[in-house]
Design a protein around this motif. Structure first.
Motif, PDB file in Angstrom:
ATOM      1  N   ILE A  87     -79.529  55.461  58.775  1.00 16.62           N
ATOM      2  CA  ILE A  87     -78.154  55.571  58.284  1.00 16.62           C
ATOM      3  C   ILE A  87     -77.915  56.942  57.662  1.00 16.62           C
ATOM      4  O   ILE A  87     -76.847  57.540  57.834  1.00 16.62           O
ATOM      5  CB  ILE A  87     -77.865  54.430  57.292  1.00 16.62           C
ATOM      6  N   ASP A  88     -78.932  57.473  56.963  1.00 12.53           N
ATOM      7  CA  ASP A  88     -78.775  58.784  56.329  1.00 12.53           C
ATOM      8  C   ASP A  88     -78.629  59.906  57.348  1.00 12.53           C
ATOM      9  O   ASP A  88     -78.038  60.947  57.053  1.00 12.53           O
ATOM     10  CB  ASP A  88     -79.968  59.077  55.413  1.00 12.53           C
ATOM     11  N   TRP A  89     -79.181  59.730  58.552  1.00 11.60           N
ATOM     12  CA  TRP A  89     -79.039  60.760  59.576  1.00 11.60           C
ATOM     13  C   TRP A  89     -77.660  60.721  60.246  1.00 11.60           C
ATOM     14  O   TRP A  89     -77.302  61.633  60.984  1.00 11.60           O
ATOM     15  CB  TRP A  89     -80.130  60.619  60.632  1.00 11.60           C
ATOM     16  N   ILE A  90     -76.898  59.643  60.021  1.00 13.91           N
ATOM     17  CA  ILE A  90     -75.528  59.590  60.570  1.00 13.91           C
ATOM     18  C   ILE A  90     -74.599  60.150  59.505  1.00 13.91           C
ATOM     19  O   ILE A  90     -74.354  59.496  58.488  1.00 13.91           O
ATOM     20  CB  ILE A  90     -75.125  58.147  60.920  1.00 13.91           C
ATOM     21  N   PRO A  91     -74.067  61.342  59.671  1.00  9.10           N
ATOM     22  CA  PRO A  91     -73.255  61.942  58.609  1.00  9.10           C
ATOM     23  C   PRO A  91     -71.868  61.318  58.543  1.00  9.10           C
ATOM     24  O   PRO A  91     -71.418  60.631  59.468  1.00  9.10           O
ATOM     25  CB  PRO A  91     -73.175  63.413  59.022  1.00  9.10           C
ATOM     26  N   LEU A  92     -71.194  61.571  57.414  1.00  8.31           N
ATOM     27  CA  LEU A  92     -69.815  61.102  57.291  1.00  8.31           C
ATOM     28  C   LEU A  92     -68.892  61.857  58.229  1.00  8.31           C
ATOM     29  O   LEU A  92     -67.824  61.368  58.588  1.00  8.31           O
ATOM     30  CB  LEU A  92     -69.334  61.260  55.846  1.00  8.31           C
ATOM     31  N   SER A  93     -69.283  63.071  58.618  1.00 10.52           N
ATOM     32  CA  SER A  93     -68.454  63.827  59.547  1.00 10.52           C
ATOM     33  C   SER A  93     -69.337  64.704  60.421  1.00 10.52           C
ATOM     34  O   SER A  93     -70.389  65.172  60.000  1.00 10.52           O
ATOM     35  CB  SER A  93     -67.436  64.700  58.803  1.00 10.52           C
ATOM     36  N   LEU A  94     -68.916  64.867  61.664  1.00  4.11           N
ATOM     37  CA  LEU A  94     -69.531  65.801  62.602  1.00  4.11           C
ATOM     38  C   LEU A  94     -68.440  66.741  63.064  1.00  4.11           C
ATOM     39  O   LEU A  94     -67.629  66.397  63.915  1.00  4.11           O
ATOM     40  CB  LEU A  94     -70.141  65.054  63.792  1.00  4.11           C
ATOM     41  N   GLY A  95     -68.405  67.938  62.480  1.00  6.22           N
ATOM     42  CA  GLY A  95     -67.264  68.800  62.724  1.00  6.22           C
ATOM     43  C   GLY A  95     -66.039  68.164  62.102  1.00  6.22           C
ATOM     44  O   GLY A  95     -66.016  67.855  60.923  1.00  6.22           O
ATOM     45  N   GLY A  96     -65.023  67.905  62.888  1.00  7.10           N
ATOM     46  CA  GLY A  96     -63.827  67.247  62.382  1.00  7.10           C
ATOM     47  C   GLY A  96     -63.790  65.768  62.700  1.00  7.10           C
ATOM     48  O   GLY A  96     -62.769  65.116  62.492  1.00  7.10           O
ATOM     49  N   VAL A  97     -64.897  65.217  63.198  1.00  3.92           N
ATOM     50  CA  VAL A  97     -64.930  63.826  63.636  1.00  3.92           C
ATOM     51  C   VAL A  97     -65.791  63.014  62.683  1.00  3.92           C
ATOM     52  O   VAL A  97     -66.897  63.413  62.333  1.00  3.92           O
ATOM     53  CB  VAL A  97     -65.506  63.715  65.069  1.00  3.92           C
ATOM     54  N   ARG A  98     -65.283  61.868  62.238  1.00  6.32           N
ATOM     55  CA  ARG A  98     -66.072  60.930  61.449  1.00  6.32           C
ATOM     56  C   ARG A  98     -66.657  59.900  62.404  1.00  6.32           C
ATOM     57  O   ARG A  98     -65.924  59.079  62.946  1.00  6.32           O
ATOM     58  CB  ARG A  98     -65.206  60.260  60.380  1.00  6.32           C
ATOM     59  N   PRO A  99     -67.958  59.920  62.624  1.00  8.19           N
ATOM     60  CA  PRO A  99     -68.535  59.085  63.688  1.00  8.19           C
ATOM     61  C   PRO A  99     -68.577  57.593  63.383  1.00  8.19           C
ATOM     62  O   PRO A  99     -68.851  56.803  64.279  1.00  8.19           O
ATOM     63  CB  PRO A  99     -69.956  59.644  63.834  1.00  8.19           C
ATOM     64  N   THR A 100     -68.318  57.191  62.132  1.00  5.72           N
ATOM     65  CA  THR A 100     -68.377  55.764  61.812  1.00  5.72           C
ATOM     66  C   THR A 100     -67.057  55.204  61.303  1.00  5.72           C
ATOM     67  O   THR A 100     -66.898  53.984  61.269  1.00  5.72           O
ATOM     68  CB  THR A 100     -69.462  55.494  60.749  1.00  5.72           C
ATOM     69  N   GLN A 101     -66.128  56.034  60.905  1.00  6.72           N
ATOM     70  CA  GLN A 101     -64.897  55.533  60.297  1.00  6.72           C
ATOM     71  C   GLN A 101     -64.122  54.631  61.256  1.00  6.72           C
ATOM     72  O   GLN A 101     -63.881  54.970  62.411  1.00  6.72           O
ATOM     73  CB  GLN A 101     -63.996  56.691  59.872  1.00  6.72           C
ATOM     74  N   GLY A 102     -63.751  53.449  60.768  1.00  6.04           N
ATOM     75  CA  GLY A 102     -62.949  52.523  61.557  1.00  6.04           C
ATOM     76  C   GLY A 102     -63.732  51.672  62.529  1.00  6.04           C
ATOM     77  O   GLY A 102     -63.161  50.787  63.173  1.00  6.04           O
ATOM     78  N   LYS A 103     -65.043  51.921  62.661  1.00  7.05           N
ATOM     79  CA  LYS A 103     -65.850  51.087  63.542  1.00  7.05           C
ATOM     80  C   LYS A 103     -66.229  49.794  62.805  1.00  7.05           C
ATOM     81  O   LYS A 103     -66.322  49.765  61.589  1.00  7.05           O
ATOM     82  CB  LYS A 103     -67.120  51.833  63.968  1.00  7.05           C
ATOM     83  N   THR A 104     -66.459  48.744  63.565  1.00 10.49           N
ATOM     84  CA  THR A 104     -66.871  47.485  62.960  1.00 10.49           C
ATOM     85  C   THR A 104     -68.369  47.501  62.665  1.00 10.49           C
ATOM     86  O   THR A 104     -69.135  48.254  63.273  1.00 10.49           O
ATOM     87  CB  THR A 104     -66.543  46.302  63.877  1.00 10.49           C
ATOM     88  N   LEU A 105     -68.767  46.639  61.740  1.00  8.63           N
ATOM     89  CA  LEU A 105     -70.174  46.547  61.355  1.00  8.63           C
ATOM     90  C   LEU A 105     -70.518  45.109  61.001  1.00  8.63           C
ATOM     91  O   LEU A 105     -69.773  44.446  60.266  1.00  8.63           O
ATOM     92  CB  LEU A 105     -70.452  47.448  60.150  1.00  8.63           C
TER      93      LEU A 105
END
Length: 252
Positions: free
Chosen positions: A132-150
């Motif tokens: 989880i720590d290797w997945i950042p809150l943002s990659l460039g201007g993209v948030r790779p997890t925001q709005g995804k289900t969990l």
């Protein structure tokens, strides 16, 4: 067609009830997509990334994740599972490390995630947290997890506990994910799987079925609306201020 995944993320043949021997076929209902999405919503199979938190040869978090993966495929999802073996500790390697790049690409690819951790010393494992720590809150201007289900699940060697799933929920909120209400905790996991690694029929197994069904429903319900659902006033203000500074910056 409901696909089963080969190694490398390819989709193989259909999943049927022969792959789910502990399911009552009369009670497992397909997802009613029309009851969940609008006419303009995306209709491709939900893309679910599965993470598990142990590298043991007989890893019960991996076995639980495999059971969940079979169910998610039956429900019509495309499922990919990340193998954490070889993933470096956070900050002990560059982000260009192949395993880090693989994990981040899967995070961007996914519409939703399922996290399955053992409970060790009353907490999630370091292997789980490192992913989880290797997945950042943002990659460039993209948030790779925001709005995804969990969806979150845990296994333990002792009595039933919810420490790990509670911690995973906090992380999901921090990653700006839509964490579903249901969850699974499997106590004394060594008793719940047969020699072939399949989970035995029990109320604990049925809870995993419930979690998978709910994850798929929430993914269909929110996927096409996630950008709107996570659009925030504070970020709109901040974005406007950044635009103003860029447009009005000095040319000298």
């Amino acid at each position: 067609m409901i696909g089963r995944e080969r190694s490398g993320g390819e989709v193989d043949e259909s999943v049927d009830f022969d792959d789910l021997p502990n399911i009552d076929p009369a009670k497992l209902q397909p997802i009613d997509i029309e009851a969940l999405v609008g006419s303009d919503a995306p209709r491709h199979p939900p893309k679910i990334l599965v993470l598990y938190g142990s590298l043991r040869e007989r890893s019960f978090s991996r076995l639980a994740s495999e059971e969940a993966g079979r169910l998610l495929r039956w429900y019509g999802c495309e499922v990919r599972t990340f193998n954490p073996s070889g993933l470096p500790l956070p900050d002990d390697a560059e982000a260009e490390h192949p395993k880090v790049q693989e994990l981040r690409a899967l995070a961007e690819w996914s519409d939703g995630m399922l996290w399955v951790s053992p409970e060790r010393h009353g907490a999630m494992t370091g292997i789980m947290k490192a992913q989880i720590d290797w997945i950042p809150l943002s990659l460039g201007g993209v948030r790779p997890t925001q709005g995804k289900t969990l969806a979150v699940m845990e296994v333990s060697g002792g009595s039933q506990s919810f420490n790990a799933v509670n911690q995973l929920r906090i992380l999901g909120r921090w990653m700006r994910m839509i964490t579903i209400p249901n969850q699974s905790s499997v106590p004394k996991a060594f008793n719940e799987f047969d020699d072939a690694g399949r989970m035995k029929p029990s109320p604990l197994y049925m809870r995993i079925v419930d979690v998978c069904e709910e994850l798929v429903k929430f993914t269909w319900l929110t996927r096409g609306r996630s950008a709107y659902l996570t659009d925030r006033y504070s970020e709109r203000v901040e974005s406007a201020e950044e635009l103003s500074r860029r447009v009005n910056q000095s040319t000298h």
